[in-house]
Design an enzyme around this catalytic site. Structure first.
Site, PDB file in Angstrom:
ATOM      1  N   HIS A  37       3.399   7.069  -6.756  1.00 54.57           N
ATOM      2  CA  HIS A  37       2.672   8.277  -7.151  1.00 54.57           C
ATOM      3  C   HIS A  37       3.614   9.492  -7.055  1.00 54.57           C
ATOM      4  O   HIS A  37       3.584  10.380  -7.903  1.00 54.57           O
ATOM      5  CB  HIS A  37       1.471   8.444  -6.214  1.00 54.57           C
ATOM      6  CG  HIS A  37       0.346   9.261  -6.763  1.00 54.57           C
ATOM      7  ND1 HIS A  37      -0.769   9.555  -6.015  1.00 54.57           N
ATOM      8  CD2 HIS A  37       0.151   9.858  -7.965  1.00 54.57           C
ATOM      9  CE1 HIS A  37      -1.594  10.298  -6.738  1.00 54.57           C
ATOM     10  NE2 HIS A  37      -1.066  10.491  -7.918  1.00 54.57           N
ATOM     11  N   HIS A  41       0.832  -1.207   0.000  1.00 55.35           N
ATOM     12  CA  HIS A  41       0.000   0.000   0.000  1.00 55.35           C
ATOM     13  C   HIS A  41       0.869   1.261   0.000  1.00 55.35           C
ATOM     14  O   HIS A  41       0.717   2.137  -0.855  1.00 55.35           O
ATOM     15  CB  HIS A  41      -0.908  -0.019   1.244  1.00 55.35           C
ATOM     16  CG  HIS A  41      -1.713   1.228   1.432  1.00 55.35           C
ATOM     17  ND1 HIS A  41      -3.055   1.289   1.137  1.00 55.35           N
ATOM     18  CD2 HIS A  41      -1.366   2.465   1.871  1.00 55.35           C
ATOM     19  CE1 HIS A  41      -3.495   2.518   1.385  1.00 55.35           C
ATOM     20  NE2 HIS A  41      -2.485   3.246   1.840  1.00 55.35           N
ATOM     21  N   GLU A  42       1.780   1.339   0.960  1.00 54.06           N
ATOM     22  CA  GLU A  42       2.581   2.549   1.088  1.00 54.06           C
ATOM     23  C   GLU A  42       3.455   2.765  -0.149  1.00 54.06           C
ATOM     24  O   GLU A  42       3.710   3.897  -0.549  1.00 54.06           O
ATOM     25  CB  GLU A  42       3.425   2.520   2.361  1.00 54.06           C
ATOM     26  CG  GLU A  42       2.599   2.532   3.654  1.00 54.06           C
ATOM     27  CD  GLU A  42       1.581   3.664   3.736  1.00 54.06           C
ATOM     28  OE1 GLU A  42       1.815   4.729   3.157  1.00 54.06           O
ATOM     29  OE2 GLU A  42       0.517   3.459   4.372  1.00 54.06           O
TER      30      GLU A  42
HETATM   31 ZN   LIG Z   1      -2.526   5.293   2.259  1.00 53.28          ZN
END
Ligand SMILES: [Zn+2]
Length: 705
Positions: A490, A483-484
């Protein structure tokens, strides 16, 4: 304090005084000391005040370059110092940083107001905005002008001078109170850690976990004791393993009882924060704080958020009750077999029995899979491997750059054509001076304006094993690492002109999209096979076990969805209150109970993921995730759609990764967020894949836009 001349000139010995000469403008962390922050922040504010005054008082007519781009260029010293200061105040704080934070928070807030409430400056922005169609700007530049105008208006630029004064005072107070909330919670977490006198009470924990608890006790100066430290969430991982029911109850109550009174009680802070936020919203012309916040999100209105949360809640609670029923049967059957009285499943029993139901249903438990999830392998052969396959990235560990703590690892990231893309820091372990949770942040934001390449970090809170022991992750921790890293990508892929639009500077209900999407690669069979190898033998995880892990994906989703929705609803309830209607400190507990009850998420066995008193997301910064905790499930719609798209377009393939990168991950906020998504997905978001993934397809008809 008055601004004096000496504050605007920073000693050349201060490491923030000039741009870093290290690769990627990496901050010289070995030279930065506690005493450097305050002078650098003060000088940074003074410098930006001068820069902004020069823009506002420029005798030449306003142009995009001399006003908007000049604003975007201002404040570089302040930005250098603030970036490191706030990163370390979360991940590696100390009493001096805390003191500086308390001192600087209201000043920084006032500084921001001094820019956005400057009438002469706003007049120039507005002049340009009013004739924006005639300026022949490229799309990103036009958007920057529009964004500045919006930012000024939302910050109160249209208010009267008397109202602006009131607003400044409110902002400063909110800033101080939220800083204090963060510090109270961190200290409260440490103070509420559970002390165990008798080793037998830890029955169920592994030897390594018991050794960690012994070290935690030693670190607190206690001999022959064990300390179970608390994560920021209500639920605590050890509850899944502790066999002694009374110890489970004590651990749970230590967690859920944090902050309700005593030295680090936070109810007074909460009451003050929500009151002041409601007052500020009123002053700015909004019915409540949520309306103010949501206007600038993709959700747009409280009604849209309420509608989604309330449509999901009944199905989620029904699922949780069904899961509780299965566990109750197990409890009753075990009591009968042992000839002991049965008991009703409580919140502190949930994970312990969920583990047993999982073991029965899917024929494995966490203890069997953890040896296959060694941290280094999960990171390099899992998280980074997936990025290599999807986007053609290469990662090389660098040991030559100074870090703020010895466990932090640094990777240089090379792009598909071999060029330098950026740096990635990985700070995995829980520490008493790190706040709870997991997050990404940037030390340097990508922008073509400054020629900056991104430097991003992932910070996790994995319990550190005793020296010499491997770090074996739970499935949750594996997912969190993926997730991180989605946030990190991004930031790394950002390819924009202006820092304002860089990487993760997008609405909060969009920012969780790339991260939640990236979780899908944790279970992709080729990725899983690459990282899930036994930490001692290196043997691959047996296929049967892997299949069971994959089959268990929907397990316990009733619990996970309900605890999340309860917290999200609580957040909305606090922030949808009009000025004059907010509860007093003594009524916070009753307000919380009532909010959960009226939304019908008051299922006691499933408490909110965060109770009010330690809900950092919403009370620990001036805005943060206030009225925005719903953002995770809102973004998850996009993430699940994207997952579905990959699965129907050939999965883990470079051309798929490259398309997502081109359409979404490289764009930051240089275009409207939902437009970016539609451009990639080919149509508007569809909630069906989310309902399917969370097992909520029991006739719900929720929609999201
Ligand atoms: Zn997050």
């Amino acid at each position: 304090m008055n601004a004096t001349a000496d504050q605007s000139t920073l000693s050349p010995d201060n490491p923030f005084a000039r741009e870093s000469t290290l690769p990627y403008k990496w901050p010289p962390l070995d030279k930065i000391k506690n005493e450097h922050y305050v002078p650098a922040l003060e000088a940074g504010m003074a410098e930006q005040r001068k820069e902004v005054a020069a823009i506002a008082n420029n005798e030449a007519a306003a142009t995009f370059e001399n006003t908007i781009v000049a604003l975007e260029r201002s404040g570089q010293l302040l930005n250098r110092a603030a970036t490191v200061f706030f990163a370390l105040s979360s991940s590696n704080t100390n009493p001096e940083i805390e003191k500086a934070q308390t001192e600087m928070a209201p000043k920084l807030s006032a500084h921001s107001d001094s820019i956005y409430l400057d009438a002469a400056l706003f007049a120039r922005v507005k002049q340009l905005y009013d004739r924006r169609e005639t300026l022949q700007l490229d799309p990103e530049s036009l958007r920057l002008l529009e964004r500045y105008h919006t930012n000024f208006v939302r910050a109160g630029a249209n208010l009267s001078e008397a109202q602006k004064k009131e607003l400044r005072a409110l902002n400063e107070k909110i800033s101080s109170l939220t800083t204090e909330f963060r510090q109270f919670v961190l200290k409260g977490d440490n103070a509420a850690a559970l002390v165990i006198d008798n080793r037998a009470e830890l029955d169920g924990l592994s030897e390594a976990q018991i050794a960690t608890a012994a070290e935690a006790a030693k670190a607190r100066g206690m001999e022959d004791k064990w300390v179970l430290t608390l994560l920021n969430t209500t639920n605590q991982p050890a509850l899944a393993q502790l066999k002694n029911r009374a110890v489970r109850e004590r651990l749970f109550k230590a967690s859920a009882g944090r902050g309700w009174g005593g030295e680090f009680g936070t109810t007074k802070l909460i009451a003050d924060i929500i009151k002041l936020r409601a007052d500020r919203a009123k002053l700015l012309g909004y019915p409540n704080h949520a309306a103010y916040v949501l206007e600038d999100e993709t959700a747009l209105t409280p009604e849209a958020v309420n509608s989604m949360l309330h449509q999901l809640a009944p199905a989620a609670v029904a699922n949780a009750k069904r899961e509780a029923g299965e566990m109750q049967q197990l409890i009753d059957a075990q009591a009968k077999a042992n000839g002991t009285p049965s008991f009703q499943l409580q919140a502190w029993d949930w994970d312990f029995y969920a583990e047993q139901v999982r073991a029965k249903k899917f024929a494995y438990d966490e203890a069997q899979v953890r040896p296959y999830f060694e941290l280094g392998r999960v990171l390099v052969d899992g998280v980074l491997f997936a990025a290599q396959e999807l986007y053609g990235l290469k990662f090389t560990e660098r040991k030559d750059l100074p870090v703020y703590q010895e466990d932090v690892r640094v990777f240089e990231v090379f792009d598909r054509d071999g060029s330098q893309l950026g740096l990635f820091l990985f700070d995995p372990y829980a520490r008493s001076n790190k706040r709870g949770g997991a997050w990404m942040n940037s030390f340097v934001e990508q922008s073509r304006l400054f020629g900056n390449k991104p430097v991003v970090t992932n910070t996790l809170n994995i319990p550190k094993p005793p020296a010499g022991q491997p770090t074996l992750l739970t499935w949750d921790e594996v997912t969190t690492a993926f997730h991180e890293f989605g946030h990190a990508l991004h930031g790394l892929f950002s390819d924009v002109q202006y820092p304002q639009f860089s990487g993760t500077n997008v609405p909060r209900d969009f920012v969780e999209y790339p991260s939640q999407y990236n979780e899908m690669w944790a279970t992709e069979p080729r990725v899983l096979a690459n990282y899930a190898k036994h930490h001692e033998s290196g043997a691959p995880m047996p296929k049967e076990l892997m299949d069971k892990v994959l089959a268990a994906q929907k397990f316990n989703q009733g619990y996970a969805t309900t605890e999340y929705l309860a917290a999200a609803i609580l957040d909305q309830r606090y922030h949808q209150l009009a000025a004059g209607k907010t509860p007093a400190a003594g009524d916070i507990a009753a307000f919380e109970a009532d909010a959960l009850k009226s939304a019908q998420v008051n299922f006691e066995a499933v408490p909110p993921r965060y109770r009010s008193t330690y809900f950092l997301h919403i009370f620990a910064s001036p805005i943060g995730y206030s009225a925005g905790y719903y953002a995770y499930i809102w973004s998850e719609v996009l993430a699940r759609d994207t997952e579905h798209w990959f699965k129907t377009h050939g999965g883990l393939k470079r051309e798929n990764g490259d398309l997502l990168r081109a359409k979404v991950l490289s764009k930051g906020f240089s275009a409207d967020a939902l437009t970016l998504f539609r451009d990639f997905y080919g149509k508007s978001p569809d909630i069906a894949p989310l309902l399917e993934a969370r097992g909520l397809t029991g006739g719900t008809t929720a929609t999201a836009n």
